[in-house]
Design a protein around this motif. Structure first.
Motif, PDB file in Angstrom:
ATOM      1  N   GLY A 479       0.804  -1.206   0.000  1.00 25.37           N
ATOM      2  CA  GLY A 479       0.000   0.000   0.000  1.00 25.37           C
ATOM      3  C   GLY A 479       0.843   1.264   0.000  1.00 25.37           C
ATOM      4  O   GLY A 479       1.928   1.310   0.576  1.00 25.37           O
ATOM      5  N   ILE A 480       0.318   2.300  -0.650  1.00 26.77           N
ATOM      6  CA  ILE A 480       1.016   3.584  -0.691  1.00 26.77           C
ATOM      7  C   ILE A 480       1.199   4.145   0.716  1.00 26.77           C
ATOM      8  O   ILE A 480       2.216   4.766   1.027  1.00 26.77           O
ATOM      9  CB  ILE A 480       0.232   4.573  -1.566  1.00 26.77           C
ATOM     10  N   LEU A 481       0.195   3.905   1.575  1.00 27.29           N
ATOM     11  CA  LEU A 481       0.283   4.401   2.951  1.00 27.29           C
ATOM     12  C   LEU A 481       1.526   3.871   3.649  1.00 27.29           C
ATOM     13  O   LEU A 481       2.275   4.629   4.280  1.00 27.29           O
ATOM     14  CB  LEU A 481      -0.966   3.994   3.736  1.00 27.29           C
ATOM     15  N   MET A 482       1.755   2.553   3.527  1.00 25.77           N
ATOM     16  CA  MET A 482       2.875   1.943   4.237  1.00 25.77           C
ATOM     17  C   MET A 482       4.214   2.479   3.726  1.00 25.77           C
ATOM     18  O   MET A 482       5.136   2.716   4.514  1.00 25.77           O
ATOM     19  CB  MET A 482       2.833   0.424   4.060  1.00 25.77           C
ATOM     20  N   ALA A 483       4.298   2.701   2.405  1.00 27.25           N
ATOM     21  CA  ALA A 483       5.548   3.193   1.833  1.00 27.25           C
ATOM     22  C   ALA A 483       5.817   4.643   2.252  1.00 27.25           C
ATOM     23  O   ALA A 483       6.931   4.995   2.652  1.00 27.25           O
ATOM     24  CB  ALA A 483       5.503   3.079   0.310  1.00 27.25           C
ATOM     25  N   ILE A 484       4.789   5.494   2.176  1.00 25.68           N
ATOM     26  CA  ILE A 484       4.970   6.905   2.544  1.00 25.68           C
ATOM     27  C   ILE A 484       5.243   7.032   4.044  1.00 25.68           C
ATOM     28  O   ILE A 484       6.091   7.834   4.467  1.00 25.68           O
ATOM     29  CB  ILE A 484       3.735   7.720   2.134  1.00 25.68           C
ATOM     30  N   ALA A 485       4.543   6.250   4.862  1.00 23.34           N
ATOM     31  CA  ALA A 485       4.779   6.305   6.302  1.00 23.34           C
ATOM     32  C   ALA A 485       6.210   5.881   6.635  1.00 23.34           C
ATOM     33  O   ALA A 485       6.840   6.442   7.535  1.00 23.34           O
ATOM     34  CB  ALA A 485       3.781   5.402   7.025  1.00 23.34           C
ATOM     35  N   SER A 486       6.736   4.910   5.920  1.00 24.82           N
ATOM     36  CA  SER A 486       8.115   4.478   6.143  1.00 24.82           C
ATOM     37  C   SER A 486       9.097   5.574   5.753  1.00 24.82           C
ATOM     38  O   SER A 486      10.109   5.790   6.428  1.00 24.82           O
ATOM     39  CB  SER A 486       8.407   3.200   5.344  1.00 24.82           C
ATOM     40  N   ILE A 487       8.808   6.291   4.676  1.00 24.61           N
ATOM     41  CA  ILE A 487       9.673   7.410   4.267  1.00 24.61           C
ATOM     42  C   ILE A 487       9.664   8.508   5.333  1.00 24.61           C
ATOM     43  O   ILE A 487      10.688   9.152   5.586  1.00 24.61           O
ATOM     44  CB  ILE A 487       9.214   7.972   2.913  1.00 24.61           C
ATOM     45  N   LEU A 488       8.529   8.701   5.989  1.00 19.39           N
ATOM     46  CA  LEU A 488       8.411   9.742   7.010  1.00 19.39           C
ATOM     47  C   LEU A 488       9.025   9.333   8.351  1.00 19.39           C
ATOM     48  O   LEU A 488       8.972  10.120   9.299  1.00 19.39           O
ATOM     49  CB  LEU A 488       6.934  10.104   7.206  1.00 19.39           C
ATOM     50  N   ASP A 489       9.590   8.154   8.408  1.00 17.38           N
ATOM     51  CA  ASP A 489      10.360   7.740   9.575  1.00 17.38           C
ATOM     52  C   ASP A 489      11.821   8.110   9.310  1.00 17.38           C
ATOM     53  O   ASP A 489      12.428   7.589   8.376  1.00 17.38           O
ATOM     54  CB  ASP A 489      10.225   6.235   9.807  1.00 17.38           C
ATOM     55  N   PRO A 490      12.414   9.011  10.098  1.00 12.12           N
ATOM     56  CA  PRO A 490      13.787   9.474   9.800  1.00 12.12           C
ATOM     57  C   PRO A 490      14.850   8.383   9.881  1.00 12.12           C
ATOM     58  O   PRO A 490      15.959   8.582   9.405  1.00 12.12           O
ATOM     59  CB  PRO A 490      14.025  10.559  10.864  1.00 12.12           C
ATOM     60  N   ARG A 491      14.498   7.226  10.427  1.00 12.99           N
ATOM     61  CA  ARG A 491      15.454   6.113  10.470  1.00 12.99           C
ATOM     62  C   ARG A 491      15.522   5.379   9.136  1.00 12.99           C
ATOM     63  O   ARG A 491      16.494   4.669   8.869  1.00 12.99           O
ATOM     64  CB  ARG A 491      15.053   5.119  11.557  1.00 12.99           C
ATOM     65  N   TYR A 492      14.482   5.534   8.287  1.00 12.83           N
ATOM     66  CA  TYR A 492      14.388   4.751   7.052  1.00 12.83           C
ATOM     67  C   TYR A 492      14.432   5.618   5.794  1.00 12.83           C
ATOM     68  O   TYR A 492      15.226   5.365   4.884  1.00 12.83           O
ATOM     69  CB  TYR A 492      13.090   3.928   7.062  1.00 12.83           C
ATOM     70  N   LYS A 493      13.511   6.615   5.731  1.00 14.99           N
ATOM     71  CA  LYS A 493      13.380   7.469   4.554  1.00 14.99           C
ATOM     72  C   LYS A 493      13.242   6.616   3.286  1.00 14.99           C
ATOM     73  O   LYS A 493      12.597   5.576   3.306  1.00 14.99           O
ATOM     74  CB  LYS A 493      14.563   8.438   4.482  1.00 14.99           C
ATOM     75  N   LEU A 494      13.886   7.036   2.187  1.00 14.40           N
ATOM     76  CA  LEU A 494      13.750   6.297   0.927  1.00 14.40           C
ATOM     77  C   LEU A 494      14.538   4.992   0.926  1.00 14.40           C
ATOM     78  O   LEU A 494      14.285   4.110   0.086  1.00 14.40           O
ATOM     79  CB  LEU A 494      14.212   7.171  -0.250  1.00 14.40           C
ATOM     80  N   VAL A 495      15.491   4.852   1.835  1.00 14.86           N
ATOM     81  CA  VAL A 495      16.324   3.642   1.867  1.00 14.86           C
ATOM     82  C   VAL A 495      15.469   2.413   2.077  1.00 14.86           C
ATOM     83  O   VAL A 495      15.665   1.371   1.434  1.00 14.86           O
ATOM     84  CB  VAL A 495      17.396   3.758   2.975  1.00 14.86           C
ATOM     85  N   SER A 496      14.486   2.489   2.995  1.00 14.56           N
ATOM     86  CA  SER A 496      13.648   1.324   3.279  1.00 14.56           C
ATOM     87  C   SER A 496      12.815   0.934   2.065  1.00 14.56           C
ATOM     88  O   SER A 496      12.655  -0.252   1.764  1.00 14.56           O
ATOM     89  CB  SER A 496      12.733   1.615   4.463  1.00 14.56           C
TER      90      SER A 496
END
Length: 703
Positions: A479-496
């Protein structure tokens, strides 16, 4: 618990008495003959002394210059003052209130009393001033009834009233009818306070689920999730209503709409999390259409309908467990056989001790619909594997012994399901954001399934095949939600996203999918930026309109010319980067600098909201979206306790009051006291019992 200094408040016409004229002498222990302490006598006039100072002083005679002189002596520190038969006692009062070291020492030692420190914003019936307020006391009793799920008749219990009367003779008993009305007042007051909180909240997420009571009445629970002004994730149950059958999508949608209209939050709903069922899908479609028509569909509808991840994980695991259903039946029936007979359980424990196996671990029996309890049952059975074999040889009626291949399969399944158990525990959290954790955890789940699917172990390969198909059905596309929420985590951002997508999708799709996610994130960020500008312009227009009435026309024109000059000066300036671009360019947050498990993503955003003013608002609204319905499902435990066989005739309004009001009070008190959840009466009783049946061992002296 420190005490207040003693104050002798007497209505007396005594005038101030100068201490210098009181004839104060040295304390006991000096070279002075103190004489014998006597009980204070009444005044010579025959009038009984009424001053409280005589509770602390006694009359004595002291030898001075060869004569016996009457004095008054402090019973605690033995200090003596000039005898006061008639007249003011101000000096003696002053000694008791501030000068006597023994009295001050006793005030500092309050032994045998539990120190209940006053909590913030929690009113107590008796304040520090000692004033008793019967109405406040009644309010606290009502809160006790609701929070601990006690019956209304509790206030009529004999020993409860004895206790209250002993603690305060001014206490007046109340009836169960009075306390019920008081509970209604408390509930309405708390509801108004929560409505005020909702007015200051930009976005609210919902979770909902349905439940059938012991009287076959269907209920729907609705829970709100939001981030408050202090950047803390909050949840409140706002509805627990009965639904008329059948529970179709239209009925569910109507019930949810009615509730959010009653709470006036229809313009703030960002998402709703529901179980994976066809009627829930239909309800979500109806709700989305309703919000879209009113122009209140936030996030462009990307995150509106979230399917419960814990429920999907359960479906995936249940498909895998179906492969070893014969093995599970043997373990389940064997455990039931042993648990139903204390004698057999004793014999089983003796065999375990003889084999050197610890018996503190219980034999667990599972609930078929809850795979995590099945995992716990398999774990406990594996612990006693050799004991089962020995017991089967001694008891010919034991028909559920597993062979070596079945034990090996059970062991492989137990280890295989550990990653699913970890993911479920993380997804089920309600006190911290979970949407940002989904991508990392679901990647681990997919990896375990794929490894088993390509394994040389035929059993694991057979088990993982239906699990892989179910996983692809629901999470073939993250889901787009899960991907965007992961990007908004400063520990992961686009890397995750980059790392997970490489493992979850074919190589030729990865770049296009990552681009799709980033484009939608930029689109959302731009929308939030426009809303921010619009809000600022509206606020500026409002302030200018208010100021125009006070500014002369000539002065107003002059101010406009200054403002135009300022705008011209800014035309040539280069535009800066957006805070989204700045955020993505910065290195990821190093979690190793903090203790493990202590990182708070909301705290990080609260500390950086001035640096990322637009993105932080988007993060606040996205991170409050739950990915499971656990918060609503937990409501049914409270519903089951309240609607037991003895209270099943409660009205629907009273049931909603007890369920919702209890949740509000327990949540508030727990947050303020920073302790574990406040237990209800039934929960406390269960906590004191050993619900897991420990394998018992006979006392050697009785053998």
């Amino acid at each position: 618990m420190s005490s207040q200094p003693i104050k002798l408040d007497e209505n007396s016409s005594d005038e101030d008495h100068d201490e210098s004229q009181s004839g104060e002498i040295e304390e006991a222990g000096d070279a002075v003959d103190t004489g014998v302490i006597e009980e204070p006598n009444e005044a010579k006039s025959g009038r009984k002394r009424k001053s409280r100072v005589w509770d602390f002083f006694a009359e004595v005679e002291v030898k001075e210059k060869g004569k016996m002189v009457p004095k008054v002596q402090c019973m605690h520190c033995k200090k003596k003052y000039k005898h006061v038969s008639r007249g003011p006692t101000t000096t003696l009062k002053r000694h008791i209130e501030s000068k006597c070291p023994k009295i001050r020492q006793m005030q500092g030692k309050t032994q045998g009393v539990i120190n209940f420190e006053p909590q913030e914003n929690v009113s107590l019936p008796v304040g520090l001033c000692g004033v008793y307020d019967p109405m406040k006391n009644r309010e606290i009793m009502a809160r006790m009834i609701i929070a601990h799920e006690l019956p209304f008749a509790f206030v009529e219990y004999t020993w409860f009233n004895h206790l209250m009367k002993y603690n305060n003779p001014a206490f007046q008993p109340v009836s169960r009818f009075t306390i019920r009305n008081e509970c209604i007042k408390v509930f309405e007051s708390d509801r108004d306070e929560i409505k005020k909180l909702f007015r200051n909240t930009s976005r609210i997420s919902l979770t909902s689920d349905c439940w059938t009571s012991n009287t076959t009445v269907g209920y729907m629970s609705l829970t709100t999730h939001y981030v408050d002004a202090e950047w803390k994730l909050q949840k409140r149950i706002i509805s627990f209503i009965d639904l008329s059958p059948p529970h179709s999508g239209q009925v569910l949608a109507d019930g949810i709409l009615e509730c959010i209209m009653k709470w006036s939050i229809q313009d703030k709903i960002g998402s709703i999390t529901l179980d994976n069922a066809s009627n829930n899908d239909r309800a979500a479609t109806i709700l989305m259409s309703n919000f879209q028509e009113r122009g209140k569909l936030h996030f462009d509808g990307l995150f509106f309908h979230v399917k419960c991840c814990a429920h999907i994980l359960n479906l995936v695991v249940q498909d895998g467990l179906s492969v070893i259903k014969d093995c599970l039946i043997k373990i389940r029936e064997g455990v039931k056989y042993l648990r139903k007979s204390p004698g057999k359980l004793f014999q089983f424990g003796e065999i375990a001790i003889g084999l050197g196996i610890q018996t503190k671990r219980s034999l667990c029996c599972d609930v078929k619909t809850r795979w995590n309890s099945t995992h716990r049952m398999i774990e406990s059975a594996l612990h006693y594997r050799s004991t089962f074999h020995q017991y089967a040889e001694r008891d010919p009626n034991f028909e559920w012994e597993l062979n070596d291949d079945e034990w090996a399969s059970a062991s492989a399944v137990c280890k295989f399901l550990e990653v699913f158990l970890d993911a479920t525990n993380i997804f089920s959290g309600t006190l911290y954001p979970t949407s940002n954790l989904f991508l990392v955890e679901i990647f681990n789940v997919k990896k375990v399934i794929c490894d088993a699917y390509g394994s040389s172990n035929e059993f694991l390969r057979t088990m993982s095949e239906p699990m892989f198909q179910k996983f692809e059905k629901y999470w073939g596309e993250v889901g787009i939600l899960m991907a965007i929420a992961s990007i908004l985590d400063p520990r992961y951002k686009l890397v995750s996203v980059e790392y997970a997508f490489k493992e979850l999708y074919p190589a030729y799709e990865v770049e296009e999918r990552i681009k799709e996610v980033t484009n939608k994130l930029k689109k959302l960020h731009l929308k939030y930026a426009k809303e921010r500008v619009t809000c600022k312009a509206a606020a500026s227009t409002s302030s200018m309109s208010a100021a125009d009435a006070l500014v002369e026309p000539s002065e107003r024109s002059q101010n406009q010319e200054i403002f135009k000059a300022f705008l011209k000066a800014r035309v040539g300036e280069k535009s800066t980067k957006s805070d989204l671009e700045t955020y993505l360019e910065e290195p990821i947050f190093d979690e190793e600098e903090q203790a493990e498990g202590t990182f708070d993503v909301l705290l990080w955003w609260s500390q950086n909201c001035s640096k990322f003013p637009i993105l932080s608002k988007l993060a606040r609204d996205v991170l409050c979206i739950p990915i499971t319905t656990v918060a609503s499902e937990s409501t049914f435990s409270a519903g089951g306790r309240i609607l037991d066989d003895y209270r099943s005739s409660l009205t629907k309004d009273m049931v909603e009051l007890l369920v919702c009001g209890g949740d509000w009070m327990r949540t508030e008190i727990t947050a303020k006291s920073k302790k574990s959840t406040i237990l209800t009466l039934q929960q406390a009783a269960k906590a004191e019992e050993n619900l897991n049946v420990e394998v018992p061992i006979k006392n050697p002296s009785t053998i």
